[in-house]
Design a protein around this motif. Structure first.
Motif, mmCIF file in Angstrom:
data_model
loop_
_atom_site.group_PDB
_atom_site.id
_atom_site.type_symbol
_atom_site.label_atom_id
_atom_site.label_comp_id
_atom_site.label_asym_id
_atom_site.label_seq_id
_atom_site.Cartn_x
_atom_site.Cartn_y
_atom_site.Cartn_z
ATOM 1 N N TYR A 104 0.841 -1.201 0.000
ATOM 2 C CA TYR A 104 0.000 0.000 0.000
ATOM 3 C C TYR A 104 0.871 1.245 0.000
ATOM 4 C CZ TYR A 104 -3.500 -3.381 1.522
ATOM 5 O OH TYR A 104 -4.327 -4.465 1.605
ATOM 6 N N ARG A 105 0.308 2.341 -0.442
ATOM 7 C CA ARG A 105 1.036 3.610 -0.424
ATOM 8 C C ARG A 105 0.872 4.323 0.909
ATOM 9 N NH1 ARG A 105 2.870 4.567 -5.471
ATOM 10 N NH2 ARG A 105 1.698 3.749 -7.251
ATOM 11 N N GLN A 106 -0.055 3.866 1.746
ATOM 12 C CA GLN A 106 -0.287 4.496 3.038
ATOM 13 C C GLN A 106 -0.046 3.481 4.145
ATOM 14 O OE1 GLN A 106 -4.361 5.785 2.245
ATOM 15 N NE2 GLN A 106 -3.658 7.881 1.993
ATOM 16 N N PRO A 107 0.182 3.940 5.371
ATOM 17 C CA PRO A 107 0.458 3.023 6.482
ATOM 18 C C PRO A 107 -0.738 2.119 6.784
ATOM 19 C CG PRO A 107 1.066 5.281 7.050
ATOM 20 C CD PRO A 107 0.280 5.351 5.777
ATOM 21 N N ILE A 108 -0.444 0.936 7.295
ATOM 22 C CA ILE A 108 -1.493 0.024 7.730
ATOM 23 C C ILE A 108 -2.134 0.588 8.994
ATOM 24 C CG2 ILE A 108 -2.035 -2.331 8.437
ATOM 25 C CD1 ILE A 108 -1.066 -2.018 5.545
ATOM 26 N N ALA A 109 -3.460 0.685 9.003
ATOM 27 C CA ALA A 109 -4.163 1.336 10.110
ATOM 28 C C ALA A 109 -5.081 0.395 10.879
ATOM 29 C CB ALA A 109 -4.976 2.516 9.571
ATOM 30 N N VAL A 110 -5.030 -0.900 10.578
ATOM 31 C CA VAL A 110 -5.920 -1.857 11.253
ATOM 32 C C VAL A 110 -5.499 -2.005 12.710
ATOM 33 C CG1 VAL A 110 -6.701 -4.249 11.329
ATOM 34 C CG2 VAL A 110 -6.402 -3.110 9.136
ATOM 35 N N ASP A 111 -6.445 -1.823 13.599
ATOM 36 C CA ASP A 111 -6.200 -2.015 15.030
ATOM 37 C C ASP A 111 -6.336 -3.497 15.355
ATOM 38 O OD1 ASP A 111 -5.688 -1.440 17.652
ATOM 39 O OD2 ASP A 111 -7.669 -0.602 18.076
ATOM 40 N N ILE A 112 -5.568 -3.960 16.330
ATOM 41 C CA ILE A 112 -5.680 -5.338 16.822
ATOM 42 C C ILE A 112 -5.916 -5.262 18.323
ATOM 43 C CG2 ILE A 112 -4.535 -7.574 17.077
ATOM 44 C CD1 ILE A 112 -2.837 -6.869 14.624
ATOM 45 N N ARG A 113 -7.047 -5.827 18.750
ATOM 46 C CA ARG A 113 -7.441 -5.697 20.153
ATOM 47 C C ARG A 113 -7.968 -7.023 20.671
ATOM 48 N NH1 ARG A 113 -11.805 -1.002 19.933
ATOM 49 N NH2 ARG A 113 -12.006 -1.634 22.102
ATOM 50 N N PRO A 114 -7.824 -7.262 21.978
ATOM 51 C CA PRO A 114 -8.445 -8.460 22.561
ATOM 52 C C PRO A 114 -9.970 -8.379 22.421
ATOM 53 C CG PRO A 114 -6.801 -7.541 24.047
ATOM 54 C CD PRO A 114 -7.009 -6.526 22.961
ATOM 55 N N ALA A 115 -10.583 -9.491 22.123
ATOM 56 C CA ALA A 115 -12.037 -9.518 21.935
ATOM 57 C C ALA A 115 -12.761 -9.239 23.246
ATOM 58 C CB ALA A 115 -12.462 -10.874 21.386
ATOM 59 N N THR A 116 -13.837 -8.502 23.129
ATOM 60 C CA THR A 116 -14.757 -8.293 24.249
ATOM 61 C C THR A 116 -16.094 -8.917 23.864
ATOM 62 O OG1 THR A 116 -15.306 -6.110 23.334
ATOM 63 C CG2 THR A 116 -13.574 -6.205 25.028
ATOM 64 N N THR A 117 -17.141 -8.584 24.555
ATOM 65 C CA THR A 117 -18.448 -9.180 24.266
ATOM 66 C C THR A 117 -18.869 -8.910 22.827
ATOM 67 O OG1 THR A 117 -19.128 -8.896 26.562
ATOM 68 C CG2 THR A 117 -20.861 -9.304 24.958
ATOM 69 N N PHE A 118 -19.292 -9.967 22.161
ATOM 70 C CA PHE A 118 -19.802 -9.848 20.796
ATOM 71 C C PHE A 118 -21.321 -9.936 20.869
ATOM 72 C CE2 PHE A 118 -21.143 -11.293 16.645
ATOM 73 C CZ PHE A 118 -20.322 -10.594 15.778
ATOM 74 N N TRP A 119 -21.983 -8.837 20.505
ATOM 75 C CA TRP A 119 -23.443 -8.775 20.577
ATOM 76 C C TRP A 119 -24.034 -9.089 19.207
ATOM 77 C CZ3 TRP A 119 -25.087 -8.383 25.412
ATOM 78 C CH2 TRP A 119 -24.263 -7.756 26.351
ATOM 79 N N PRO A 120 -24.833 -10.139 19.071
ATOM 80 C CA PRO A 120 -25.430 -10.465 17.771
ATOM 81 C C PRO A 120 -26.295 -9.326 17.249
ATOM 82 C CG PRO A 120 -25.668 -12.296 19.308
ATOM 83 C CD PRO A 120 -25.186 -11.123 20.113
ATOM 84 N N ALA A 121 -26.188 -9.057 15.964
ATOM 85 C CA ALA A 121 -27.059 -8.075 15.326
ATOM 86 C C ALA A 121 -28.461 -8.670 15.162
ATOM 87 C CB ALA A 121 -26.496 -7.672 13.971
ATOM 88 N N GLU A 122 -29.399 -7.828 14.832
ATOM 89 C CA GLU A 122 -30.776 -8.246 14.658
ATOM 90 C C GLU A 122 -30.899 -9.264 13.526
ATOM 91 O OE1 GLU A 122 -30.663 -3.956 16.161
ATOM 92 O OE2 GLU A 122 -29.537 -5.206 14.766
ATOM 93 N N ASN A 123 -31.952 -10.047 13.563
ATOM 94 C CA ASN A 123 -32.161 -11.100 12.567
ATOM 95 C C ASN A 123 -32.086 -10.563 11.137
ATOM 96 O OD1 ASN A 123 -33.312 -13.917 11.758
ATOM 97 N ND2 ASN A 123 -34.699 -12.469 10.795
ATOM 98 N N TYR A 124 -32.616 -9.373 10.908
ATOM 99 C CA TYR A 124 -32.647 -8.795 9.562
ATOM 100 C C TYR A 124 -31.266 -8.759 8.929
ATOM 101 C CZ TYR A 124 -33.357 -5.279 5.897
ATOM 102 O OH TYR A 124 -33.403 -4.601 4.699
ATOM 103 N N HIS A 125 -30.224 -8.561 9.734
ATOM 104 C CA HIS A 125 -28.872 -8.394 9.208
ATOM 105 C C HIS A 125 -28.147 -9.714 8.963
ATOM 106 C CE1 HIS A 125 -29.138 -4.113 9.792
ATOM 107 N NE2 HIS A 125 -29.373 -4.254 11.081
ATOM 108 N N GLN A 126 -28.667 -10.813 9.470
ATOM 109 C CA GLN A 126 -27.950 -12.081 9.340
ATOM 110 C C GLN A 126 -28.079 -12.641 7.920
ATOM 111 O OE1 GLN A 126 -26.052 -12.787 11.814
ATOM 112 N NE2 GLN A 126 -26.990 -11.273 13.191
ATOM 113 N N GLN A 127 -26.931 -13.125 7.398
ATOM 114 C CA GLN A 127 -26.871 -13.726 6.058
ATOM 115 C C GLN A 127 -27.573 -12.835 5.032
ATOM 116 O OE1 GLN A 127 -28.486 -17.672 7.040
ATOM 117 N NE2 GLN A 127 -26.423 -18.504 6.873
#
Length: 268
Positions: A209-232
């Motif tokens: 890439y021409r710009q620096p990598i900006a992806v953060d890496i963090r320990p996982a916390t609670t993962f809250w499922p999105a509403e049914n409408y958003h699944q698949q």
């Protein structure tokens, strides 16, 4: 006769005031014994203007699909999204913009058990789509991937992730702007943290890439499922999903021709 659960949608914290007013009016009419089909037809008509603009909140959008007998009115089996084999299964969490576009590439990869869209990295419990989209919770849209370690490795998931996102953009992804769309890798173990950190360093060292990598890496916390409408989403709304995928590709093309990205992302 359509069976719908109006009280549940009325009580949903994500339902907007106008939507709730229409639902309460319909429920009151049903409670008075008015004709079921006529009441639901009136409810559908009152929600239609927002539905045509894809501007209903998730639970109401699901209800609307039922009212118009749309095949997309299907329920995701949330109970099936779990690690059933603790010896050979693991989970990984990736944020790379709108989760609608993140599910299909992972779900169609060999060795994937389940992919769930959701919200993570913030401070609010049980966030709604409206809250996350509004930037009020600190969460990002993400996918939680359960995978069979005998068929696919975490490193292979990371390789796919780099192809799905623009890792130089920490202000959003593609046409989706805002902190809730920023790219983050959430690790569930020390081994994943080490692998993700090494992969990011490798990517930066090879400088695709021409710009620096900006992806953060963090320990996982609670993962809250999105509403049914958003699944698949890609299964339920294939045309909209294809349109979004085209937008992503066009955005990447624009960044390359304007010199913000090199012509090709390498995976060596």
């Amino acid at each position: 006769m359509i069976k719908i659960d109006l009280p549940r949608v009325i009580a949903s914290p994500g339902t907007r005031t106008f939507e709730r007013e229409q639902l309460v009016r319909a429920q009151s009419a049903l409670d008075r014994g008015e004709n079921h089909n006529r009441v639901l037809a009136q409810l559908e008509a009152s929600l239609r203007p927002l539905a045509l603009r894809n501007n209903l909140t998730p639970d109401v959008a699901d209800l609307y699909l039922l009212l118009i007998h749309d095949p997309a009115a299907q329920q995701f089996d949330f109970a099936a999204h779990r690690i059933s084999d603790v010896q050979h299964q693991d989970r990984a969490i990736f944020a790379g913009g709108c989760f609608w576009c993140m599910v299909e590439p992972f779900e169609t990869m060999p060795g994937i058990v389940s992919v769930l869209s959701g919200y993570t990295g913030g401070t609010t419990a049980h966030p709604t789509y409206e809250q996350v989209k509004g930037g009020h919770t600190g969460h990002v849209e993400a996918v939680e991937v359960i995978f069979d370690t005998r068929q696919v490795t975490y490193d292979q998931l990371l390789q796919l992730y780099w192809q799905l996102s623009d890792p130089t953009d920490n202000s959003g992804q593609f046409s989706d702007r805002g902190a809730n769309y920023r790219p983050v890798i959430f690790t569930t173990s020390a081994a994943q943290m080490a692998a993700a950190t090494a992969a990011r360093a490798h990517l930066a060292a090879h400088n695709p890439y021409r710009q620096p990598i900006a992806v953060d890496i963090r320990p996982a916390t609670t993962f809250w499922p999105a509403e049914n409408y958003h699944q698949q989403f890609y299964r339920k709304f294939p045309q909209r999903a294809k349109h979004l995928e085209r937008e992503r590709k066009q955005y990447l093309f624009w960044k390359r021709v304007t010199g913000k990205l090199l012509p090709k992302i390498t995976s060596d």
